[in-house]
Motif scaffolding. Structure first.
Motif, PDB file in Angstrom:
ATOM      1  N   TRP A 173       0.767  -1.172   0.174  1.00 32.75           N
ATOM      2  CA  TRP A 173      -0.137  -0.057   0.027  1.00 32.75           C
ATOM      3  C   TRP A 173       0.920   1.218   0.080  1.00 32.75           C
ATOM      4  O   TRP A 173       2.077   1.232   0.625  1.00 32.75           O
ATOM      5  CB  TRP A 173      -0.718   0.060   1.187  1.00 32.75           C
ATOM      6  N   PRO A 221      -2.366  -1.894  -8.343  1.00 29.90           N
ATOM      7  CA  PRO A 221      -2.624  -3.276  -8.077  1.00 29.90           C
ATOM      8  C   PRO A 221      -3.216  -3.824  -9.547  1.00 29.90           C
ATOM      9  O   PRO A 221      -3.618  -3.201 -10.377  1.00 29.90           O
ATOM     10  CB  PRO A 221      -4.031  -3.342  -7.200  1.00 29.90           C
ATOM     11  N   GLU A 226      -4.164  -8.419  -5.259  1.00 32.69           N
ATOM     12  CA  GLU A 226      -3.492  -7.050  -5.022  1.00 32.69           C
ATOM     13  C   GLU A 226      -4.363  -6.111  -4.631  1.00 32.69           C
ATOM     14  O   GLU A 226      -3.966  -5.303  -3.613  1.00 32.69           O
ATOM     15  CB  GLU A 226      -2.716  -6.923  -6.273  1.00 32.69           C
ATOM     16  N   GLU A 227      -5.468  -5.886  -5.171  1.00 33.57           N
ATOM     17  CA  GLU A 227      -6.462  -5.153  -4.949  1.00 33.57           C
ATOM     18  C   GLU A 227      -6.965  -5.150  -3.486  1.00 33.57           C
ATOM     19  O   GLU A 227      -7.279  -4.248  -2.584  1.00 33.57           O
ATOM     20  CB  GLU A 227      -7.603  -5.281  -5.947  1.00 33.57           C
ATOM     21  N   GLU A 228      -7.248  -6.360  -3.018  1.00 33.59           N
ATOM     22  CA  GLU A 228      -7.720  -6.859  -1.620  1.00 33.59           C
ATOM     23  C   GLU A 228      -6.292  -6.510  -0.702  1.00 33.59           C
ATOM     24  O   GLU A 228      -6.591  -5.723   0.143  1.00 33.59           O
ATOM     25  CB  GLU A 228      -7.787  -8.097  -1.482  1.00 33.59           C
ATOM     26  N   ARG A 231      -6.702  -2.689  -0.542  1.00 38.26           N
ATOM     27  CA  ARG A 231      -7.848  -2.236   0.416  1.00 38.26           C
ATOM     28  C   ARG A 231      -7.545  -2.585   1.807  1.00 38.26           C
ATOM     29  O   ARG A 231      -7.986  -1.495   2.715  1.00 38.26           O
ATOM     30  CB  ARG A 231      -8.819  -2.958  -0.055  1.00 38.26           C
TER      31      ARG A 231
END
Length: 439
Positions: A173, A221, A226-228, A231
């Motif tokens: 992140w 991401p 990767e998006e998770e 997030r």
């Protein structure tokens, strides 16, 4: 505890593993491009242009001033990066290079967790430099430092000093000037590496003279996993803000917490006198004020980081060792680390400082011991003490430990703070004999 026990190691499943086969047998560093543990600090010095000799450190830092032109004026001026761009693997070959064991060995033939903390800190910085790499510059204009150890959770895997260990990690992140780093540790068993530890660090980027914030590359991401992760990084940031806003240094305890402290107070009233001033301990209990240990460290140049401040990993190791000794003395047996969380680096420690460490048991439950370590430096001119770090460690003892009781209001707040950190642990852990982790 607030989450299922399987959650502890399940967290690691989402960590990026781009085609390198993390569990496909013992790696060959020369073939797979894996860093040796000794190469990490050398690589950091190369990236920053730091000197290996203390007498040359002033000149080296002066040369870094020339890198100001490489700093971005905004984040939009920096190319976005992918998670795999910062992915790094590091091998600690305790099994294949026995000469390394002495540094990591305890008297009980286990692995020194304090040394692991040092390695994680160095790896986290290196990962961030991989994310912010500028191909047109020989040295990085950024000064990347550890801001926070958000969480370290131990899994139920052995830590043998006779088997190779591998670290991996990447940036998960990114804010404007900060980065969250996810790291994992594995140990070789047979032909496979199995997860041992999950860690989340927060790093911040500063300018080439380490005087002000600097922008870092945005993160893109590329998959649902990767998006998770990204997030989750946003959620972690929000959780940290919420935790800080409800700090007992800022807000009164909740109604439930006030009831807890009042019940503890009532349990310590002397039934013979029924007086507010007369206090006695219940059976199998210890006053919190009697659970302290202290130490003093003289911060020599040998323990400096690449920016000529005291290495954050050294501070964590010393704090952990004192916390372990405190838990050992309190519980009457060798404790095992379960979790580390919320280590805030509030102020850098200068070379030559006198570093005072104070450790205290602040909460216990069954076999668990929650220890808080406060570190401060003393000004030799006016003798004022300034807080640099606060550390929180969760240990498990081999046997049930006494309850710890606060006597004053200040100690009551420490008790509640320790309870909060204990309750934030990802999951209850059952440590077995093959899972010993000592200083």
């Amino acid at each position: 505890m607030r989450r299922a026990a399987l959650r502890l190691c399940a967290l690691s499943k989402g960590l990026l593993t781009p085609g390198r086969g993390l569990t496909q047998g013992p790696p060959n560093p020369s073939k797979q491009g894996i860093f040796h543990i000794h190469e990490v600090r050398d690589k950091l010095r190369e990236i920053v242009g730091a000197s290996t000799n203390w007498r040359d450190h002033v000149k080296a830092m002066e040369e870094r001033k020339l890198l100001h032109s490489f700093l971005a004026e905004s984040q939009k001026g920096l190319p976005p990066r992918r998670m795999k761009d910062s992915y790094v693997e590091v091998l600690l070959p305790l099994g294949s290079e026995p000469e390394l064991r002495e540094k990591y060995l305890t008297v009980q033939n286990t692995v020194r967790f304090g040394r692991i903390l040092e390695d994680l800190d160095s790896l986290g910085v290196l990962i961030c430099y991989m994310h912010t790499k500028i191909h047109s510059a020989k040295m990085s204009p950024l000064s990347i430092v550890t801001a926070l150890v958000d969480k370290i959770d131990m899994c139920r895997k052995s830590l043998s000093p006779e088997q190779d260990i591998k670290f991996s990690g990447h940036v998960s992140w990114v804010g404007k000037t900060s980065m969250e780093v996810k790291m994992r540790m594995f140990q070789l068993h047979g032909d496979e590496f199995f997860p041992v530890l999950d860690a989340t660090f927060v790093m911040v980027a500063r300018d080439c003279e380490n005087k002000g914030p600097a922008f870092v590359n945005p993160l893109i991401p590329e998959s649902p996993e990767e998006e998770e992760l990204f997030r989750q990084g946003e959620l972690n940031k929000g959780r940290r803000i919420a935790f800080s806003s409800t700090s007992l240094l800022k807000m009164a305890p909740s109604a439930e917490e006030r009831n807890t402290i009042h019940e503890m107070f009532l349990n310590t009233l002397d039934p013979k006198t029924i007086s507010f001033r007369s206090r006695v301990l219940p059976s199998n209990a210890v006053w919190m004020e009697n659970s302290k240990l202290k130490s003093l460290e003289i911060c020599h140049p040998q323990e400096r980081n690449i920016f000529n401040r005291i290495f954050g990993g050294f501070l964590m190791r010393k704090a952990y060792e004192l916390a372990w000794a405190t838990a050992c003395s309190f519980g009457g047996s060798r404790p095992f680390v379960v979790a580390v969380d919320d280590i805030m680096f509030q102020k850098p420690v200068e070379v030559g400082s006198l570093l005072f460490l104070s450790s205290q048991v602040c909460f216990t439950q069954n076999n668990y011991i929650q220890v808080r370590v406060h570190s401060e430096v003393a000004s030799l001119q006016n003798k004022e003490h300034t807080t640099t770090n606060v550390f929180h460690f969760t240990f498990m003892s081999e046997k049930e430990v006494p309850l710890v009781f606060p006597r004053t209001y200040g100690e009551s707040m420490l008790y509640l703070d320790g309870q909060r950190h204990f309750n934030s642990m990802s999951a209850p852990v059952t440590l077995e004999k093959d899972c010993l982790v000592e200083p």
